[in-house]
Design an enzyme around this catalytic site. Sequence first.
Site, PDB file in Angstrom:
ATOM      1  N   ASN A   8      -0.275   4.222  -6.811  1.00 42.59           N
ATOM      2  CA  ASN A   8       0.637   3.740  -5.989  1.00 42.59           C
ATOM      3  C   ASN A   8       0.421   2.167  -5.796  1.00 42.59           C
ATOM      4  O   ASN A   8      -0.629   1.758  -4.926  1.00 42.59           O
ATOM      5  CB  ASN A   8       0.988   4.325  -4.621  1.00 42.59           C
ATOM      6  CG  ASN A   8       1.708   3.535  -3.557  1.00 42.59           C
ATOM      7  OD1 ASN A   8       2.184   2.584  -3.706  1.00 42.59           O
ATOM      8  ND2 ASN A   8       1.890   4.419  -2.529  1.00 42.59           N
ATOM      9  N   ARG A  93       4.141   5.895  -8.352  1.00 42.87           N
ATOM     10  CA  ARG A  93       5.385   5.511  -7.204  1.00 42.87           C
ATOM     11  C   ARG A  93       6.357   4.410  -7.736  1.00 42.87           C
ATOM     12  O   ARG A  93       5.724   3.277  -8.278  1.00 42.87           O
ATOM     13  CB  ARG A  93       4.562   5.393  -5.810  1.00 42.87           C
ATOM     14  CG  ARG A  93       5.569   4.933  -4.951  1.00 42.87           C
ATOM     15  CD  ARG A  93       5.009   4.479  -3.753  1.00 42.87           C
ATOM     16  NE  ARG A  93       6.193   4.503  -2.655  1.00 42.87           N
ATOM     17  CZ  ARG A  93       5.871   3.504  -1.621  1.00 42.87           C
ATOM     18  NH1 ARG A  93       4.826   2.988  -1.582  1.00 42.87           N
ATOM     19  NH2 ARG A  93       6.952   3.485  -0.718  1.00 42.87           N
ATOM     20  N   HIS A 181      11.142   6.316   0.885  1.00 39.79           N
ATOM     21  CA  HIS A 181      10.005   7.091   1.328  1.00 39.79           C
ATOM     22  C   HIS A 181      10.286   8.443   0.927  1.00 39.79           C
ATOM     23  O   HIS A 181       9.819   9.330   1.374  1.00 39.79           O
ATOM     24  CB  HIS A 181       9.974   6.863   2.992  1.00 39.79           C
ATOM     25  CG  HIS A 181       9.213   5.765   3.204  1.00 39.79           C
ATOM     26  ND1 HIS A 181       9.850   5.289   4.254  1.00 39.79           N
ATOM     27  CD2 HIS A 181       8.185   5.021   2.867  1.00 39.79           C
ATOM     28  CE1 HIS A 181       8.962   3.968   4.437  1.00 39.79           C
ATOM     29  NE2 HIS A 181       8.087   3.783   3.854  1.00 39.79           N
ATOM     30  N   ARG A 241       8.674  -6.115   8.152  1.00 39.81           N
ATOM     31  CA  ARG A 241      10.115  -6.280   8.113  1.00 39.81           C
ATOM     32  C   ARG A 241      10.707  -6.010   9.211  1.00 39.81           C
ATOM     33  O   ARG A 241      10.664  -5.456  10.219  1.00 39.81           O
ATOM     34  CB  ARG A 241      10.408  -5.141   7.140  1.00 39.81           C
ATOM     35  CG  ARG A 241       9.813  -5.356   5.640  1.00 39.81           C
ATOM     36  CD  ARG A 241      10.121  -4.057   4.676  1.00 39.81           C
ATOM     37  NE  ARG A 241       8.978  -3.525   4.413  1.00 39.81           N
ATOM     38  CZ  ARG A 241       8.865  -2.481   3.870  1.00 39.81           C
ATOM     39  NH1 ARG A 241       9.917  -1.733   3.408  1.00 39.81           N
ATOM     40  NH2 ARG A 241       7.604  -1.909   3.592  1.00 39.81           N
ATOM     41  N   GLU A 379       2.006  11.555  -0.542  1.00 43.75           N
ATOM     42  CA  GLU A 379       2.701  11.046  -1.567  1.00 43.75           C
ATOM     43  C   GLU A 379       1.811  11.188  -3.109  1.00 43.75           C
ATOM     44  O   GLU A 379       2.763  11.371  -4.020  1.00 43.75           O
ATOM     45  CB  GLU A 379       2.932   9.576  -1.395  1.00 43.75           C
ATOM     46  CG  GLU A 379       3.846   9.463  -0.094  1.00 43.75           C
ATOM     47  CD  GLU A 379       4.084   8.075   0.455  1.00 43.75           C
ATOM     48  OE1 GLU A 379       2.733   7.663   0.997  1.00 43.75           O
ATOM     49  OE2 GLU A 379       4.955   7.125   0.548  1.00 43.75           O
TER      50      GLU A 379
END
Length: 396
Positions: A8, A93, A181, A241, A379
């Site tokens: 990732n 990812r 996600h 963000r 993940e």
Amino acid sequence: MKAIISLNSGSSSIKFALFTLDGANNPALSAGGKVERIGIAPSLRVRSADGDILLERVWPDGASLTHAELLKDISAWAAEHLGDREVIAIGHRVVHGGTEFAAPRLVDDAVLDALEKLNPLAPLHQPHNLAAIRAIAQLRPKLLQVACFDTAFHHDKPAVAARLPLPRAFHEQGVRRYGFHGLSYEYIARRLSEIDPVLAAGRVIAAHLGNGASLCAMHAGKSIDSTMGFTALDGLMMGTRCGAIDPGVVLHLQTQLGMSPADIEDLLYRKSGLLGVSGISSDMRTLSASGGPEAEEAIELFCWRAAREAGGLIASLSGLDAFVFTAGIGENHADVRHRICGRLAWAGLRIDEATNRDSALRISTPDSPVAILVIPTDEERMIALHTLQVIRKDPS
Ligand code: ADP
């Protein structure tokens, strides 16, 4: 024995995990690591599956070290660690799969070119995700590489949740709500079905609260709505963000304040959120420790917006059976969980303060109409599982 690597690669960090495969091809974690502060003074820490530290390294003068150079070092360490266990594939990812990529895919040049076109839609992530694939292709040209998309889990959500209220032609061009996600949410859906199959079959909101943050509404383990949309800028307030803001603000920044598109992108992606409101840090732990009024305002706004968006998803689901917290803040920050659940008491969330303080698996009171859980996400494991599935189907 064989092995799979999950990667990732982000703007300032690279997370990776090495999995060995048993006879039945089940991945077992062998080691997991993270390089942080890339571009400043990179540091690497690798842990075994039991959490023991296997390697720590810092590059104090490493500001100029590129992702590719660091990947070369990681790759060399992985080869040494795995010994005679052969790496059969690397799974990556990749944040945005657009309309074209609805499932994990073996990567070739044509796939990479198509994915590069999506760079402007995920400027914080996509270029770094794809650069890692190119760097590995240089290092190990024959190694199979699989792209696993954060958008894929949301691909089959109801049409009403995918459409933006713009003229139809834009939708056809791909200007639509995707959701992100997805690797994290898919893992949570799987874990919940192991932990409590009855809850997993019902209406669930999963809250991935990390540096990036979003909520996903799931029914029977499938995504039906999400707070993130066309880009990973939408929805909740995040570390840097802004999340959803009136699009009129963007027009104002451009036409009245004369900001360039690049300046606006920088403002909305890198200077807003917890960092912008607090003026101190994008890191929730730092803000909680600070105690100042601006930090408190940022934390309160984060929780208020999360609860407010959850209210919208409860409408999408027509009710709620379970609420799951995950990722750095969701898994560890009892006060944030307490504040969000407090604002959702009307919807039947009753938090148990003692189990919440311990970040236990179940943090709702026994009589809570809605179950509240804390489930650590993984993940990297999801990437490994997808990678295995793809190379079994297409072992070219
Ligand atoms: P990323 O999106 O980069 O994977 P993470 O999921 O690691 O991010 O989440 C990072 C956030 O989690 C930061 O705001 C950090 O302060 C917060 N966090 C991590 N560990 C803890 C902890 N033990 N207690 C409170 N907050 C934490």
